[in-house]
Enzyme design. Sequence first.
Site, mmCIF file in Angstrom:
data_model
loop_
_atom_site.group_PDB
_atom_site.id
_atom_site.type_symbol
_atom_site.label_atom_id
_atom_site.label_comp_id
_atom_site.label_asym_id
_atom_site.label_seq_id
_atom_site.Cartn_x
_atom_site.Cartn_y
_atom_site.Cartn_z
ATOM 1 N N ASP A 114 0.871 -1.183 0.000
ATOM 2 C CA ASP A 114 0.000 0.000 0.000
ATOM 3 C C ASP A 114 0.907 1.231 0.000
ATOM 4 O OD1 ASP A 114 -1.928 1.922 0.500
ATOM 5 O OD2 ASP A 114 -2.993 0.785 2.001
ATOM 6 N N LYS A 142 -1.143 -1.578 -4.600
ATOM 7 C CA LYS A 142 -2.113 -0.489 -4.765
ATOM 8 C C LYS A 142 -1.439 0.651 -5.518
ATOM 9 C CE LYS A 142 -5.312 0.191 -1.467
ATOM 10 N NZ LYS A 142 -5.960 0.703 -0.253
ATOM 11 N N PHE A 164 -10.310 0.409 -0.597
ATOM 12 C CA PHE A 164 -10.084 -0.438 0.569
ATOM 13 C C PHE A 164 -10.638 -1.830 0.287
ATOM 14 C CE2 PHE A 164 -10.717 -2.259 4.703
ATOM 15 C CZ PHE A 164 -9.531 -1.914 5.334
HETATM 16 C C1 PRP Z 1 -1.368 -4.507 6.155
HETATM 17 C C2 PRP Z 1 -0.934 -5.494 5.085
HETATM 18 C C3 PRP Z 1 0.524 -5.149 4.876
HETATM 19 C C4 PRP Z 1 0.562 -3.666 5.187
HETATM 20 C C5 PRP Z 1 0.660 -2.885 3.916
HETATM 21 O O1 PRP Z 1 -1.002 -5.009 7.384
HETATM 22 O O2 PRP Z 1 -1.099 -6.828 5.494
HETATM 23 O O3 PRP Z 1 1.373 -5.847 5.762
HETATM 24 O O4 PRP Z 1 -0.644 -3.326 5.867
HETATM 25 O O5 PRP Z 1 0.628 -1.522 4.155
HETATM 26 P P1 PRP Z 1 1.790 -0.534 3.791
HETATM 27 O O6 PRP Z 1 2.302 -0.890 2.425
HETATM 28 O O7 PRP Z 1 1.075 0.793 3.806
HETATM 29 O O8 PRP Z 1 2.856 -0.619 4.836
HETATM 30 P P2 PRP Z 1 -1.639 -4.550 8.760
HETATM 31 O O9 PRP Z 1 -0.678 -3.646 9.479
HETATM 32 O O10 PRP Z 1 -3.017 -4.016 8.528
HETATM 33 O O11 PRP Z 1 -1.679 -5.887 9.585
HETATM 34 P P3 PRP Z 1 -2.273 -7.316 9.181
HETATM 35 O O12 PRP Z 1 -1.293 -7.963 8.259
HETATM 36 O O13 PRP Z 1 -2.376 -8.013 10.488
HETATM 37 O O14 PRP Z 1 -3.607 -7.103 8.513
#
Ligand code: PRP
Length: 190
Positions: A114, A142, A164
């Site tokens: 993301d 994304k 989302f």
């Molecule tokens: C989410 C997803 C990635 C991260 C990506 O994890 O699983 O690890 O966000 O976002 P970024 O590119 O903006 O860093 P989250 O912290 O929501 O935890 P989860 O894996 O437990 O869902």
Amino acid sequence: MQGDIERVLIPRERIAARVAEMGEQIAEDLRRAVEAEGHDAAERGHVVMLPVLTGALIFTSDLIRNMPLKLSLGMVAVSSYPGKSMESKGASLRSELPKDLSGKHVVVVDDILDTGNTLKLVRDVVAEQSPASVRVCTLLTKRIEGYTAPIEADYSGFDIPDEFVVGYGLDYDGLYRNLPDIAVLRREAL
Ligand code: PRP
């Protein structure tokens, strides 16, 4: 749960086909890399898959079953923390890395890139352990208008718009990880 979905963005059949393709491609690249060092890829101890908890669990479990290669499985936990802008969002390690990454070919696996902060952090800390190589694999990337992530994945299953999404490991407030498709939630469910 299904009633909370506005629309399916990527159906399970497309996910399965792409994950199979990615697994075979990654395994082939790793086999070549191990053999290029003069090792036999059939030996143990050369390849470590490193999913980022928790979202990557489902993707990783399907991915590695499409990798006909001797590999071991580590894992790492990361907290992402919110910021007002994409640039101010951040990530920090919540667990130690596996201890034995030196000399190994490591593939960091996540469900989504993301902001890119999570994968950049993990790739950089893995790189400090003197691995033979470190690759980054994400199911989703994304694409956000006007924003350039600090990292580009070596392997990415699908580009998605700035929406989302949940399902196939991706959550909203801890829920929906068990949806088999990747979907956009109805506004009322958020
Ligand atoms: C989410 C997803 C990635 C991260 C990506 O994890 O699983 O690890 O966000 O976002 P970024 O590119 O903006 O860093 P989250 O912290 O929501 O935890 P989860 O894996 O437990 O869902």
